[in-house]
Design a protein around this motif. Structure first.
Motif, PDB file in Angstrom:
ATOM      1  N   HIS A 148       0.829  -1.207   0.000  1.00 19.54           N
ATOM      2  CA  HIS A 148       0.000   0.000   0.000  1.00 19.54           C
ATOM      3  C   HIS A 148       0.862   1.256   0.000  1.00 19.54           C
ATOM      4  N   ASP A 149       0.325   2.322  -0.586  1.00 23.38           N
ATOM      5  CA  ASP A 149       1.000   3.609  -0.666  1.00 23.38           C
ATOM      6  C   ASP A 149       0.713   4.401   0.605  1.00 23.38           C
ATOM      7  N   LEU A 150       1.729   4.617   1.428  1.00 16.84           N
ATOM      8  CA  LEU A 150       1.551   5.299   2.707  1.00 16.84           C
ATOM      9  C   LEU A 150       1.248   6.788   2.550  1.00 16.84           C
ATOM     10  N   LYS A 151       1.413   7.329   1.365  1.00 18.38           N
ATOM     11  CA  LYS A 151       1.103   8.743   1.144  1.00 18.38           C
ATOM     12  C   LYS A 151      -0.367   8.964   0.814  1.00 18.38           C
ATOM     13  N   ASP A 152      -1.089   7.885   0.524  1.00 19.96           N
ATOM     14  CA  ASP A 152      -2.514   7.975   0.206  1.00 19.96           C
ATOM     15  C   ASP A 152      -3.298   8.264   1.482  1.00 19.96           C
ATOM     16  N   ASP A 153      -4.150   9.291   1.439  1.00 21.01           N
ATOM     17  CA  ASP A 153      -4.933   9.674   2.619  1.00 21.01           C
ATOM     18  C   ASP A 153      -5.823   8.538   3.106  1.00 21.01           C
ATOM     19  N   ARG A 154      -6.310   7.711   2.189  1.00 19.70           N
ATOM     20  CA  ARG A 154      -7.171   6.594   2.580  1.00 19.70           C
ATOM     21  C   ARG A 154      -6.391   5.565   3.395  1.00 19.70           C
ATOM     22  N   ILE A 164     -14.752   8.110   9.174  1.00 22.50           N
ATOM     23  CA  ILE A 164     -13.798   7.230   9.859  1.00 22.50           C
ATOM     24  C   ILE A 164     -12.879   8.061  10.757  1.00 22.50           C
ATOM     25  N   ASN A 165     -12.365   9.173  10.237  1.00 22.11           N
ATOM     26  CA  ASN A 165     -11.468  10.021  11.031  1.00 22.11           C
ATOM     27  C   ASN A 165     -12.151  10.549  12.285  1.00 22.11           C
ATOM     28  N   LYS A 183      -8.971   2.706  -2.932  1.00 22.05           N
ATOM     29  CA  LYS A 183      -9.185   3.858  -3.819  1.00 22.05           C
ATOM     30  C   LYS A 183     -10.662   4.172  -4.004  1.00 22.05           C
ATOM     31  N   SER A 184     -11.527   3.191  -3.761  1.00 25.70           N
ATOM     32  CA  SER A 184     -12.953   3.430  -3.940  1.00 25.70           C
ATOM     33  C   SER A 184     -13.608   4.064  -2.705  1.00 25.70           C
ATOM     34  N   ILE A 185     -12.848   4.252  -1.631  1.00 26.82           N
ATOM     35  CA  ILE A 185     -13.393   4.885  -0.428  1.00 26.82           C
ATOM     36  C   ILE A 185     -13.540   6.381  -0.703  1.00 26.82           C
ATOM     37  N   SER A 186     -14.738   6.887  -0.488  1.00 26.65           N
ATOM     38  CA  SER A 186     -15.002   8.293  -0.791  1.00 26.65           C
ATOM     39  C   SER A 186     -14.455   9.217   0.303  1.00 26.65           C
ATOM     40  N   LYS A 187     -14.346  10.491  -0.025  1.00 27.90           N
ATOM     41  CA  LYS A 187     -13.879  11.504   0.940  1.00 27.90           C
ATOM     42  C   LYS A 187     -14.817  11.585   2.144  1.00 27.90           C
ATOM     43  N   GLU A 188     -16.129  11.448   1.901  1.00 27.06           N
ATOM     44  CA  GLU A 188     -17.101  11.511   2.999  1.00 27.06           C
ATOM     45  C   GLU A 188     -16.888  10.364   3.974  1.00 27.06           C
TER      46      GLU A 188
END
Length: 170
Positions: free
Chosen positions: A59-65, A110-111, A100-105
């Motif tokens: 996984h890419d650790l720079k990805d916000d998801r 989750i946060n 990648k399919s997880i939306s910003k909302e």
């Protein structure tokens, strides 16, 4: 892969347990200094462990998801409930495509849940810290609690970021 991840988790358990032991040795006199130091050092060990497991899973650790899921794993077993509420299942590896399919909302939800859970987690840890008031015994309490918590968090990270196929094939 499973053996390498498990080895990493065991090593991090040792680090967290050592921190818990050392911070509990001083008893009540040193608690104002040792408790914040212990919380920050154990959390640092745990975040690094989760990030390493995610990296091992490709996984890419720079990805916000991915970052959001790393922080969710910090909540231990509660992470499953947090992400289940937004429709994500932990226990089956989340592929890059699924992440990648997880939306910003969904990331925001989750946060928010993770932030609330981490605050209550440290509130629970206050009860454990009462055991640290007794010199030497406090070291044993701290080592046990921090090792067990780190192990649970490592297991959740492994279930989240490493596929069953990778675990069997390795």
């Amino acid at each position: 892969m499973e053996d390498r991840v498990n080895s990493l988790i065991r090593w991090q358990n040792t680090k967290a347990g050592t921190s818990g032991f050392l911070s509990g040795l001083g008893g009540v006199m040193l608690m104002p200094v040792t408790i914040p130091a212990n919380i920050s050092s154990v959390m640092y060990v745990q975040v690094r462990m989760i990030a390493a497991i995610a990296k091992m899973g490709g996984h890419d650790l720079k990805d916000d998801r991915v970052k959001t899921l790393v922080y969710a794993c910090l909540c231990g077993n509660a992470a499953k409930d947090i992400v289940k509420d937004v429709g994500i299942k932990i226990g089956t590896r989340l592929t890059e495509q699924a992440i990648k399919s997880i939306s910003k909302e969904v990331i925001v939800k989750i946060n928010q849940a993770v932030g609330f859970r981490l605050v209550t987690k440290f509130g629970e840890k206050g009860l454990i810290n009462l055991g640290k008031a007794i010199p030497l015994f406090g070291g044993i309490v701290g080592a046990t609690f921090d090792s067990v918590a780190t192990n649970a968090i490592g297991n959740i990270a492994r279930e989240t970021f490493i596929s069953k196929e990778e675990q069997v094939a390795a």
